[in-house]
Design a protein around this motif. Structure first.
Motif, PDB file in Angstrom:
ATOM      1  N   THR A 178       0.851  -1.193   0.000  1.00 31.80           N
ATOM      2  CA  THR A 178       0.000   0.000   0.000  1.00 31.80           C
ATOM      3  C   THR A 178       0.883   1.237   0.000  1.00 31.80           C
ATOM      4  O   THR A 178       1.995   1.220   0.529  1.00 31.80           O
ATOM      5  CB  THR A 178      -0.920   0.044   1.229  1.00 31.80           C
ATOM      6  OG1 THR A 178      -0.117   0.077   2.428  1.00 31.80           O
ATOM      7  CG2 THR A 178      -1.850  -1.163   1.266  1.00 31.80           C
TER       8      THR A 178
ATOM      9  N   THR B 149       0.466   5.166   1.072  1.00 36.71           N
ATOM     10  CA  THR B 149      -0.437   6.100   1.736  1.00 36.71           C
ATOM     11  C   THR B 149       0.310   7.354   2.175  1.00 36.71           C
ATOM     12  O   THR B 149       1.507   7.306   2.493  1.00 36.71           O
ATOM     13  CB  THR B 149      -1.082   5.458   2.975  1.00 36.71           C
ATOM     14  OG1 THR B 149      -0.039   5.003   3.869  1.00 36.71           O
ATOM     15  CG2 THR B 149      -1.962   4.281   2.587  1.00 36.71           C
TER      16      THR B 149
ATOM     17  N   ALA C 162      -7.020  -2.871   4.317  1.00 34.45           N
ATOM     18  CA  ALA C 162      -8.075  -1.890   4.053  1.00 34.45           C
ATOM     19  C   ALA C 162      -8.519  -1.939   2.600  1.00 34.45           C
ATOM     20  O   ALA C 162      -7.706  -2.164   1.691  1.00 34.45           O
ATOM     21  CB  ALA C 162      -7.590  -0.492   4.397  1.00 34.45           C
TER      22      ALA C 162
ATOM     23  N   THR D 110     -10.269  -0.221  -0.964  1.00 35.64           N
ATOM     24  CA  THR D 110     -10.068   1.016  -1.725  1.00 35.64           C
ATOM     25  C   THR D 110     -11.413   1.455  -2.291  1.00 35.64           C
ATOM     26  O   THR D 110     -12.074   0.679  -2.991  1.00 35.64           O
ATOM     27  CB  THR D 110      -9.071   0.806  -2.869  1.00 35.64           C
ATOM     28  OG1 THR D 110      -7.817   0.412  -2.334  1.00 35.64           O
ATOM     29  CG2 THR D 110      -8.906   2.091  -3.680  1.00 35.64           C
TER      30      THR D 110
ATOM     31  N   SER E 232     -14.872   0.060  -6.560  1.00 37.66           N
ATOM     32  CA  SER E 232     -14.189  -0.156  -5.283  1.00 37.66           C
ATOM     33  C   SER E 232     -13.750  -1.605  -5.162  1.00 37.66           C
ATOM     34  O   SER E 232     -14.316  -2.503  -5.790  1.00 37.66           O
ATOM     35  CB  SER E 232     -15.119   0.217  -4.127  1.00 37.66           C
ATOM     36  OG  SER E 232     -15.569   1.557  -4.254  1.00 37.66           O
TER      37      SER E 232
ATOM     38  N   ARG F 237     -18.156   5.869   1.299  1.00 39.96           N
ATOM     39  CA  ARG F 237     -17.325   5.149   2.270  1.00 39.96           C
ATOM     40  C   ARG F 237     -17.596   3.663   2.124  1.00 39.96           C
ATOM     41  O   ARG F 237     -18.756   3.218   2.150  1.00 39.96           O
ATOM     42  CB  ARG F 237     -17.633   5.585   3.700  1.00 39.96           C
ATOM     43  CG  ARG F 237     -16.765   4.880   4.756  1.00 39.96           C
ATOM     44  CD  ARG F 237     -17.019   5.439   6.144  1.00 39.96           C
ATOM     45  NE  ARG F 237     -18.396   5.195   6.575  1.00 39.96           N
ATOM     46  CZ  ARG F 237     -19.037   5.929   7.488  1.00 39.96           C
ATOM     47  NH1 ARG F 237     -18.436   6.978   8.036  1.00 39.96           N
ATOM     48  NH2 ARG F 237     -20.286   5.645   7.830  1.00 39.96           N
TER      49      ARG F 237
ATOM     50  N   ASP G  26     -12.406   2.988   3.685  1.00 33.55           N
ATOM     51  CA  ASP G  26     -11.755   3.982   2.832  1.00 33.55           C
ATOM     52  C   ASP G  26     -12.854   4.865   2.255  1.00 33.55           C
ATOM     53  O   ASP G  26     -14.021   4.449   2.158  1.00 33.55           O
ATOM     54  CB  ASP G  26     -10.965   3.303   1.722  1.00 33.55           C
ATOM     55  CG  ASP G  26     -10.134   4.297   0.903  1.00 33.55           C
ATOM     56  OD1 ASP G  26      -9.608   5.255   1.495  1.00 33.55           O
ATOM     57  OD2 ASP G  26     -10.020   4.111  -0.325  1.00 33.55           O
TER      58      ASP G  26
ATOM     59  N   SER H 233     -13.959   7.923  -0.855  1.00 32.14           N
ATOM     60  CA  SER H 233     -13.670   8.534  -2.147  1.00 32.14           C
ATOM     61  C   SER H 233     -14.638   9.680  -2.345  1.00 32.14           C
ATOM     62  O   SER H 233     -15.800   9.608  -1.927  1.00 32.14           O
ATOM     63  CB  SER H 233     -13.826   7.507  -3.268  1.00 32.14           C
ATOM     64  OG  SER H 233     -13.624   8.100  -4.542  1.00 32.14           O
TER      65      SER H 233
END
Length: 743
Positions: free
Chosen positions: A37, A39, A463, A465, A488, A531, A540, A542
């Motif tokens: 990942t 971040t 997690a 995406t 997602s 979410r 996560d 967007s």
């Protein structure tokens, strides 16, 4: 070509960049290998250049302008200004605060070391014309200082070392690293021109031999400009410089460390040097568990280098060859000038790079990274991470212009092997520093994104995406929008729960569908959020923006009044600018709400940006058009900020006036050199009017019985000389005579 920091930067919130047309600021994660990942752990930085992790959890981050920020930990979102060095830092083009290191015993020994371009003549983050940044240059120095930490603030600056005479606005100082021996290792660039082969022919303000300051040097005896990188090879009575070197010093006194290769010299600088022949050694790192120092050296027109100093404490000083070599090959611009310093080096050779990659080639076939503009800008090693075994002890290196990080994995003997390179991060936002941090993870500083980012290899539940889209995202009322969250994903292939905030009120209570629809009946700009949550509770979000109807623009509207986009410039032309901004809430904004940024976009293939100068708090101003290799153009960016802190930017592109220069020989077919490249005459180059162009006519040439011996240039210049490009197309002819066997 200058790059760095080349690399250094359109500030966060604009088109931030070190090296045009790089990329607009983004917080999106770059692509990483499966299972990893990427971040952001710290955001909102302004042109960050380097980071350092303290054992107590604190994170120190240097910004190019001269500010050092400290965070209590990776979860801290509010920075404390540890130190503000802006009054003494020359933040101009690729100059600035570029190096940061903590004492190995920090915080017990509360020393924070900084390395920056020192504005000792008081230019004030500009370079007026005259002398002109790329004409005569604004002279600066490099400075290494120690700051004493008192909690989260610094006491007075303690200067450790000031040197590194630098004429032109790139190849400034680099970075620092502490070795296992307790010594401090410091790198610095050559400070020479990035536009032409520079041997000190432009005023020689550093006073390099054989002439005094103010004397234009010429081949074959010139030892100035980029040849400062070879200064430890000068005659015993001539001064050494730290330009283009790596030095090993006592961090307390700044003196050369015991056991250095030139410890017996009477010259204090020579005593410090352990490696030289470097152009812009921007980043370096000690390989854990060894006495090896690995150095990334930014090249000119062809090669980027990763150099290895096998034993830092031995009596051998590695000479990596610049400017006589670039990569493992002779550098044509300097080779064909017949400089004595280079000719002597060719008889003994250089220390070849451990790895070099060509600007026009992929580092790894199919790595997904652009080619062309290149700038090696990060060096770090894996150290006790939970990464897969293939990455144990790997060397990670980045290219700021290509926006990528690669891993060079170890071979059977344990050494990072160029044949094992694999892409690691693709699409990074100008990665100018790579380092190992908490948990052994690899972190990188994204200059353009204003972020410190972390590449992790999570185990257990990972997690998801979130990806949200809206179709359409704008239109007349009533606006019917179909949203989609089906893009997602969950890395563990678990079923996701969806929650939408479709009305922009901050509550995720409008829909739990994967692909909901919504109708907007009033004028509004709505930030719609999705979410997604996995069964383990990890989530996560967007965001997608929907513009319904014809709402009032909440952002200010900047307008550039002058210059006109049709303006064509030549080197040295004064260009004036003016602009204004209006805001729906504030009305006309005052000049203090406006800021400008002058960018130079250099586009040999893919473009990269040089931030030339910032003009804060003004509606008007002017600047001299700079010199740079073509193809390139200027971009002037105006940013307005209203009373609520909202910003908006606009820009104008300004293209240069160009001219074609033809280089011929009599008889034809001889090899001539223009800038860094050799060619068979006749050949033609497009350059910017008023630009400085170095040309050389190598001699002797030919094989067998016949030799071609240089006689003259048609313009009356020396065998190697500098041409100022005229306004009209011109042919320059090198005349040769023939001779038997030798000249």
């Amino acid at each position: 070509m200058t790059r760095l920091l080349t690399v250094l930067a359109v500030l966060a919130g604009l088109l931030v960049g070190l090296p045009g047309g790089l990329v607009a600021p983004t917080t999106a994660a770059a692509a990483v290998p499966t299972g990893f990942t990427d971040t952001a752990v710290i955001s909102g930085l302004s042109a960050p250049t380097q980071a350092a992790f303290a054992p107590d959890g604190r994170v120190f981050i240097a910004e190019k302008s001269g500010i050092i920020k400290v965070y209590d930990g990776l979860g801290d979102t509010t920075a404390t200004v540890f130190a503000d060095l802006r009054p003494q830092v020359h933040d101009f083009w690729d100059r600035g605060l570029l190096g940061l290191a903590l004492d190995p015993q920090f915080p017990a020994t509360p020393h924070v070391y900084v390395l920056y371009t020192y504005d000792y003549l008081g230019w004030g983050d500009v370079c007026p014309d005259p002398p002109g940044a790329t004409n005569q240059g604004c002279l600066v120095q490099g400075r290494l200082s120690r700051l004493i930490a008192n909690g989260n603030t610094a006491s007075a600056e303690q200067v450790v070392l000031t040197d590194w005479c630098q004429q032109f606005p790139s190849h400034s100082i680099g970075s620092m690293a502490f070795g296992p021996d307790g010594a401090l290792y410091v790198s610095g660039g050559d400070g020479a021109s990035f536009n032409y082969a520079d041997w000190g022919q432009t005023g020689n303000p550093c006073g390099d031999p054989p002439g005094a300051a103010g004397t234009n040097l010429s081949p074959p005896t010139a030892l100035g400009g980029a040849l400062r990188s070879q200064s430890v090879r000068r005659a015993a009575n001539q001064p050494r410089t730290l330009d283009g070197t790596v030095i090993r010093i006592d961090p307390t006194t700044g003196a050369g460390a015991t056991g250095n290769p030139f410890a017996s010299s009477t010259d204090a600088n020579a005593k410090r040097v352990i490696a030289y022949g470097l152009r812009n050694p921007f980043r370096m790192a000690v390989r854990p568990g060894t006495n090896e120092l690995w150095v990334g050296d930014v090249g000119w027109s062809t090669w980027e280098e990763i150099n290895r100093i096998s034993v830092v404490g031995d009596t051998v000083a590695e000479n990596f060859g610049w400017p006589c070599y670039e990569g493992s090959a002779r550098q044509s611009g300097y080779d064909n000038a017949n400089l004595t310093s280079c000719e002597n080096l060719y008889s003994t050779g250089q220390n070849a790079p451990h790895f070099a990659y060509n600007h026009n080639s992929n580092v790894v076939t199919g790595d997904g990274c652009p080619t062309g503009s290149s700038s090696v800008a990060g060096i770090a090693f894996e150290d006790n991470s939970n990464y897969p075994a293939d990455y144990r002890g790997a060397l990670f290196f980045s290219d700021a212009n290509r926006g990528c990080i690669w891993a060079m994995r170890r071979n059977a003997s344990g050494t990072p092997d160029p044949s094992t390179i694999t892409p690691f991060v693709t699409g990074a936002n100008v990665p100018v520093h790579v380092l190992s941090g908490p948990g052994g993870d690899i972190f990188y500083v994204a200059l353009n994104g204003g972020q410190l980012r972390r590449v992790s290899y999570p185990t257990g539940n990972r997690a998801p995406t979130a990806v949200a889209t809206a179709t359409p995202s704008s239109g007349a009322l009533p606006l019917n929008v179909q949203f989609a969250g089906s893009g997602s994903s969950d890395p563990d292939a678990q079923t996701l729960a969806y929650a939408w905030d479709l009305d922009g009120d901050g509550a995720f209570d409008d829909s739990t569908a994967v692909n909901p629809a919504w109708t907007y009946t009033s004028d509004a700009i709505v930030s719609v959020k999705l979410r997604v949550t996995d069964p383990g509770g990890l989530s996560d979000t967007s965001t997608v923006v929907v513009t319904a109807g014809n709402p009032v623009n909440p952002d200010p509207v900047p307008v550039i009044d002058t210059p006109d986009p049709a303006t064509k410039w030549k080197v040295g032309d004064p260009i004036t600018f003016s602009g204004h901004a209006i805001d729906a809430q504030d009305g006309s904004l005052p000049p203090s709400s406006l800021s400008w940024q002058l960018l130079l976009q250099h586009c040999p293939s893919n473009c990269h940006t040089h931030t030339v100068q910032n003009f804060p708090g003004t509606a008007t101003g002017s600047f001299p058009a700079p010199d740079h290799e073509y193809p390139s153009y200027l971009e002037l960016v105006l940013t307005a900020q209203d009373s609520s802190g909202r910003t908006a930017s606009t820009s104008v592109r300004l293209d240069p006036r160009t001219v074609q220069l033809t280089f011929a020989s009599s008889p034809s077919g001889r090899t001539l050199t223009h800038f860094s490249q050799a060619g068979t005459a006749p050949f033609t180059r497009t350059v910017i009017v008023g630009s400085a162009n170095t040309v050389s006519a190598p001699s002797p040439q030919g094989s067998g019985l016949i030799r071609y011996c240089y006689r003259s240039w048609s313009d009356g210049g020396a065998q190697s000389h500098t041409i100022t490009a005229p306004a009209t197309a011109t042919t320059y002819t090198a005349n040769y005579r023939t001779a038997l066997l030798s000249c």
